[in-house]
Scaffold this motif. Structure first.
Motif, PDB file in Angstrom:
ATOM      1  N   ILE A  15       2.512  -5.690   0.156  1.00  0.00           N
ATOM      2  CA  ILE A  15       2.176  -4.288   0.379  1.00  0.00           C
ATOM      3  C   ILE A  15       2.109  -3.968   1.870  1.00  0.00           C
ATOM      4  O   ILE A  15       2.702  -2.992   2.333  1.00  0.00           O
ATOM      5  N   THR A  16       1.403  -4.786   2.624  1.00  0.00           N
ATOM      6  CA  THR A  16       1.194  -4.469   4.047  1.00  0.00           C
ATOM      7  C   THR A  16       2.451  -4.712   4.886  1.00  0.00           C
ATOM      8  O   THR A  16       2.616  -4.079   5.925  1.00  0.00           O
ATOM      9  N   TYR A  17       3.347  -5.601   4.451  1.00  0.00           N
ATOM     10  CA  TYR A  17       4.587  -5.846   5.201  1.00  0.00           C
ATOM     11  C   TYR A  17       5.704  -4.881   4.837  1.00  0.00           C
ATOM     12  O   TYR A  17       6.550  -4.582   5.658  1.00  0.00           O
ATOM     13  N   LYS A  18       5.712  -4.403   3.612  1.00  0.00           N
ATOM     14  CA  LYS A  18       6.859  -3.634   3.131  1.00  0.00           C
ATOM     15  C   LYS A  18       6.589  -2.143   2.975  1.00  0.00           C
ATOM     16  O   LYS A  18       7.466  -1.420   2.521  1.00  0.00           O
ATOM     17  N   SER A  19       5.385  -1.698   3.305  1.00  0.00           N
ATOM     18  CA  SER A  19       5.064  -0.284   3.083  1.00  0.00           C
ATOM     19  C   SER A  19       3.969   0.153   4.045  1.00  0.00           C
ATOM     20  O   SER A  19       3.425  -0.641   4.797  1.00  0.00           O
TER      21      SER A  19
END
Length: 169
Positions: free
Chosen positions: A91-95
Motif C-alpha cells: 500500500i505505502t509503496y504503490k499508492s
C-alpha cells in the motif's frame, strides 16, 4: 494516481471513496466487493467455508494485483487489510495511502445505526461494543499510522473530509 483509503469499519471509506472517485473522475474499487466478485462468494461465506487464513491470502493476492495495474483509481480497504501479510508495504509503496481516522465514539454511533449490515458486530451487545472497537483500534492503529496522510472524520461532513483530502493531494 492510486489512492488507498484505510481505517476501521464505519470510518467512511466506501462513502468517501465513492464520492472522491466521482469528483476526481476515477474508478472506485471496494476491495471486499472486488474479492467477492472474483471468488464468486461473499466475504462471510469465504470466512465460514474456507477460513480466515484463506481469506487473508486472497486478500493479499487481489490487493497486489490491483496495485500493480497500470491504472488510476480510488481503493477502499477492509479494516484489517493493512494489518496482514505484506499489505502495508504494498500500500505505502504503490499508492497514496490515507487513513480515515474515526474516534471510538464516532465508530460506535455509526455501528449502532448499521449493525444489521455488519456481521462482525451484529451479535455484540451495545454494552460491549465500545470495548470491542477500542481493542481493535489499539491493535490496528500502528498499521493505520503508517499511511501517508491522516484525516479525522469526526464531526465532519463528507464534503469537509473530501475537501481536506483534496488539499493533501
Amino acid at each position: 494516481m492510486k489512492i488507498v483509503l484505510m481505517g476501521y469499519m464505519a470510518s467512511g471509506k466506501s462513502v468517501i471513496g465513492n464520492t472522491l472517485a466521482e469528483l476526481l473522475n476515477l474508478p472506485f474499487i471496494d476491495l471486499d466487493n472486488y474479492i467477492e466478485e472474483e471468488e464468486q462468494m461473499t466475504i462471510s461465506d469465504i470466512f465460514s467455508k474456507k477460513g480466515e487464513i484463506y481469506f487473508r491470502k486472497i486478500e493479499n493476492k487481489y490487493l497486489d494485483l490491483l496495485l500493480n495495474k497500470d491504472a488510476n483509481f480510488i481503493l477502499s480497504l477492509g479494516g484489517g487489510t493493512p494489518c496482514y501479510a505484506n499489505n502495508l508495504k504494498l500500500i505505502t509503496y504503490k499508492s497514496t495511502a490515507i487513513y480515515l481516522n474515526a474516534s471510538i465514539n464516532t465508530i460506535y454511533e455509526r455501528l449502532l445505526r448499521e449493525r444489521e449490515k455488519r456481521p462482525v458486530v451484529m451479535n455484540i451487545k451495545d454494552t460491549h461494543l465500545k470495548e470491542f472497537i477500542a481493542k481493535h483500534l489499539f491493535e490496528r492503529n500502528p498499521f493505520y499510522q503508517e499511511a501517508h496522510y491522516q484525516v479525522s472524520v469526526d464531526n465532519k461532513s463528507v464534503k469537509e473530509v473530501i475537501d481536506e483530502i483534496i488539499q493533501l493531494l
